[in-house]
Design a protein around this motif. Structure first.
Motif, mmCIF file in Angstrom:
data_model
loop_
_atom_site.group_PDB
_atom_site.id
_atom_site.type_symbol
_atom_site.label_atom_id
_atom_site.label_comp_id
_atom_site.label_asym_id
_atom_site.label_seq_id
_atom_site.Cartn_x
_atom_site.Cartn_y
_atom_site.Cartn_z
ATOM 1 N N SER A 24 0.871 -1.176 0.000
ATOM 2 C CA SER A 24 0.000 0.000 0.000
ATOM 3 C C SER A 24 0.912 1.231 0.000
ATOM 4 O O SER A 24 1.899 1.263 0.753
ATOM 5 C CB SER A 24 -0.892 -0.027 1.248
ATOM 6 N N THR A 25 0.586 2.207 -0.814
ATOM 7 C CA THR A 25 1.416 3.429 -0.829
ATOM 8 C C THR A 25 1.298 4.163 0.511
ATOM 9 O O THR A 25 2.243 4.829 0.936
ATOM 10 C CB THR A 25 1.009 4.352 -1.995
ATOM 11 N N ASN A 26 0.145 4.047 1.190
ATOM 12 C CA ASN A 26 0.030 4.646 2.531
ATOM 13 C C ASN A 26 1.011 3.974 3.498
ATOM 14 O O ASN A 26 1.686 4.636 4.291
ATOM 15 C CB ASN A 26 -1.396 4.483 3.074
ATOM 16 N N GLY A 51 -4.018 -2.740 -0.878
ATOM 17 C CA GLY A 51 -4.602 -1.385 -0.878
ATOM 18 C C GLY A 51 -5.704 -1.291 0.173
ATOM 19 O O GLY A 51 -6.524 -2.199 0.311
ATOM 20 N N ARG A 52 -5.706 -0.179 0.894
ATOM 21 C CA ARG A 52 -6.692 0.000 1.981
ATOM 22 C C ARG A 52 -7.689 1.084 1.632
ATOM 23 O O ARG A 52 -7.324 2.155 1.135
ATOM 24 C CB ARG A 52 -5.986 0.423 3.272
ATOM 25 N N GLY A 53 -8.963 0.819 1.940
ATOM 26 C CA GLY A 53 -10.008 1.827 1.819
ATOM 27 C C GLY A 53 -10.447 2.271 3.198
ATOM 28 O O GLY A 53 -9.879 1.848 4.213
ATOM 29 N N ARG A 54 -11.459 3.107 3.219
ATOM 30 C CA ARG A 54 -11.970 3.579 4.515
ATOM 31 C C ARG A 54 -12.640 2.436 5.260
ATOM 32 O O ARG A 54 -13.118 1.494 4.670
ATOM 33 C CB ARG A 54 -12.968 4.720 4.274
ATOM 34 N N TRP A 59 -8.997 -1.955 -0.965
ATOM 35 C CA TRP A 59 -9.105 -1.113 -2.162
ATOM 36 C C TRP A 59 -8.420 -1.875 -3.299
ATOM 37 O O TRP A 59 -7.190 -1.973 -3.345
ATOM 38 C CB TRP A 59 -8.440 0.245 -1.939
ATOM 39 N N TYR A 67 -2.458 5.159 -7.939
ATOM 40 C CA TYR A 67 -2.342 4.898 -6.498
ATOM 41 C C TYR A 67 -1.242 5.818 -5.992
ATOM 42 O O TYR A 67 -0.070 5.651 -6.364
ATOM 43 C CB TYR A 67 -1.991 3.427 -6.236
ATOM 44 N N ALA A 68 -1.605 6.801 -5.181
ATOM 45 C CA ALA A 68 -0.639 7.826 -4.789
ATOM 46 C C ALA A 68 -0.865 8.209 -3.332
ATOM 47 O O ALA A 68 -2.011 8.329 -2.881
ATOM 48 C CB ALA A 68 -0.809 9.067 -5.670
ATOM 49 N N SER A 69 0.234 8.394 -2.596
ATOM 50 C CA SER A 69 0.129 8.856 -1.211
ATOM 51 C C SER A 69 1.125 9.973 -0.981
ATOM 52 O O SER A 69 2.258 9.914 -1.465
ATOM 53 C CB SER A 69 0.426 7.715 -0.230
ATOM 54 N N LYS A 121 -18.799 6.956 -8.144
ATOM 55 C CA LYS A 121 -17.500 7.191 -7.489
ATOM 56 C C LYS A 121 -16.352 6.863 -8.440
ATOM 57 O O LYS A 121 -16.306 5.785 -9.033
ATOM 58 C CB LYS A 121 -17.435 6.324 -6.226
ATOM 59 N N ILE A 125 -10.279 8.500 -1.140
ATOM 60 C CA ILE A 125 -9.209 9.197 -0.418
ATOM 61 C C ILE A 125 -9.189 8.683 1.023
ATOM 62 O O ILE A 125 -10.234 8.616 1.676
ATOM 63 C CB ILE A 125 -9.443 10.722 -0.445
ATOM 64 N N LEU A 126 -8.015 8.293 1.480
ATOM 65 C CA LEU A 126 -7.878 7.773 2.840
ATOM 66 C C LEU A 126 -6.748 8.513 3.540
ATOM 67 O O LEU A 126 -5.591 8.414 3.144
ATOM 68 C CB LEU A 126 -7.549 6.272 2.791
ATOM 69 N N GLY A 142 -3.782 9.359 1.149
ATOM 70 C CA GLY A 142 -3.765 8.308 0.124
ATOM 71 C C GLY A 142 -4.897 8.512 -0.859
ATOM 72 O O GLY A 142 -6.048 8.720 -0.461
ATOM 73 N N GLY A 144 -6.688 7.068 -4.481
ATOM 74 C CA GLY A 144 -6.833 6.070 -5.545
ATOM 75 C C GLY A 144 -7.831 6.588 -6.554
ATOM 76 O O GLY A 144 -8.956 6.948 -6.184
HETATM 77 C C1 BTN Z 1 -12.003 4.861 0.143
HETATM 78 O O1 BTN Z 1 -12.377 3.850 0.759
HETATM 79 O O2 BTN Z 1 -12.804 5.541 -0.513
HETATM 80 C C2 BTN Z 1 -10.570 5.302 0.216
HETATM 81 C C3 BTN Z 1 -9.685 4.560 -0.735
HETATM 82 C C4 BTN Z 1 -8.238 5.041 -0.732
HETATM 83 C C5 BTN Z 1 -7.357 4.230 -1.659
HETATM 84 C C6 BTN Z 1 -5.977 4.804 -1.788
HETATM 85 S S1 BTN Z 1 -5.052 4.065 -3.105
HETATM 86 C C7 BTN Z 1 -3.606 4.848 -2.558
HETATM 87 C C8 BTN Z 1 -3.608 4.790 -1.043
HETATM 88 N N1 BTN Z 1 -3.062 3.534 -0.572
HETATM 89 C C9 BTN Z 1 -3.965 2.793 0.059
HETATM 90 O O3 BTN Z 1 -3.751 1.658 0.552
HETATM 91 N N2 BTN Z 1 -5.145 3.417 0.088
HETATM 92 C C10 BTN Z 1 -5.077 4.714 -0.557
#
Ligand code: BTN
Length: 254
Positions: A24-26, A51-54, A59, A67-69, A121, A125-126, A142, A144
């Motif tokens: 994950s970039t975060n 990748g992580r979402g809220r 993700w 994919y950018a942090s 959507k 953004i996280l 973060g 995406g």
């Molecule tokens: C959401 O759930 O709406 C937030 C998603 C955020 C995804 C981005 S992708 C780049 C960065 N790295 C991650 O693991 N998550 C964020």
């Protein structure tokens, strides 16, 4: 912390590392912070395997999307941080509007910081933060953005920039994001510029006046979206002249 010590970020201060496959970039940004990186540092990746979402959601992160942090260290005094998600939303909104063809479906901000095209959507953004052992605060933004791939969320309708007629690579989109984020962080000015940010956010927002449901961790609330207050809190009109301020939640339009 003496807030006057912190000078404004300029484009030349900001570094960028483009990586291949990462978890994950975060996570990468937080690891750099723990290792002493002073920020600001962008990390982008071709693909994320974790990748992580809220709210702990995954993700999906196959190649083709952005994919950018961005790692910031001590970005603002704690009481001013809640306005940062709005500044981030405005920056991402600006970058996306630069690449979609004119005359298409509207590109709008959904509170607090989702970007929708035609109410679908296209970006998540996280923001994550961590207090470091040396007393500094690491804050990671973060982002995406669906460009070529459109993972099904199961929760809400989704779209991608390609589906909206945009022909752009992750690198080209990132170049726009890099500039718009810098501009917006300068305007936000460690939270002192919240009034200007809120004004821009309101111009790009969708759904004001509409019926919404806000999912909170423990319950759902319904009412009319009355806009945001000057600190960026969602104002929910639950009837009977009551405006309920909400600091965090998932918004669904009816
Ligand atoms: C959401 O759930 O709406 C937030 C998603 C955020 C995804 C981005 S992708 C780049 C960065 N790295 C991650 O693991 N998550 C964020």
């Amino acid at each position: 912390m003496d807030d006057r010590r912190h000078s404004r970020t300029t484009l030349s201060d900001v570094r960028h590392e483009a990586l291949g496959d990462v978890s994950s970039t975060n996570t990468e940004c937080l690891a750099r912070a723990r290792a002493g990186d002073p920020g600001p540092l962008w990390i982008t990746a071709r693909r994320q395997t974790g990748g992580r979402g809220r709210r702990g959601r995954p993700w999906a992160s196959e190649p083709g999307n952005l994919y950018a942090s961005l790692l910031l260290i001590d970005p603002a005094p704690l009481d001013r941080l809640p306005s940062l998600p709005l500044a981030v939303a405005v920056a991402v909104h600006d970058a996306i509007r630069k690449v979609v063809p004119p005359g298409g479906e509207p590109v709008e901000i959904k509170w607090p910081n989702d970007i929708l095209i035609g109410r679908k959507k296209t970006c998540g953004i996280l923001l994550e933060s961590e207090n470091l052992a040396d007393g500094r605060q690491a804050l990671v933004i973060g982002i995406g953005i669906n460009i070529a791939v459109m993972p099904d969320s199961g929760q809400y309708p989704v779209t991608s920039l390609a589906a909206q007629g945009a022909s752009v690579s992750p690198d080209e989109l990132f170049a726009h994001l890099y500039v718009s984020m810098n501009d917006m962080l300068v305007l936000w000015n460690r939270g002192r510029g919240i009034a200007s940010v809120v004004e821009l956010w309101r111009r790009g927002a969708c759904g004001v006046g509409e019926k919404i449901t806000v999912n909170l961790p423990d319950k759902s609330l319904s009412g009319q979206f009355a806009g945001i207050d000057d600190n960026g809190l969602l104002m929910l009109d639950t009837g009977g002249g009551r405006l309920l301020p909400i600091a965090a939640g998932d918004v669904f339009f009816e």
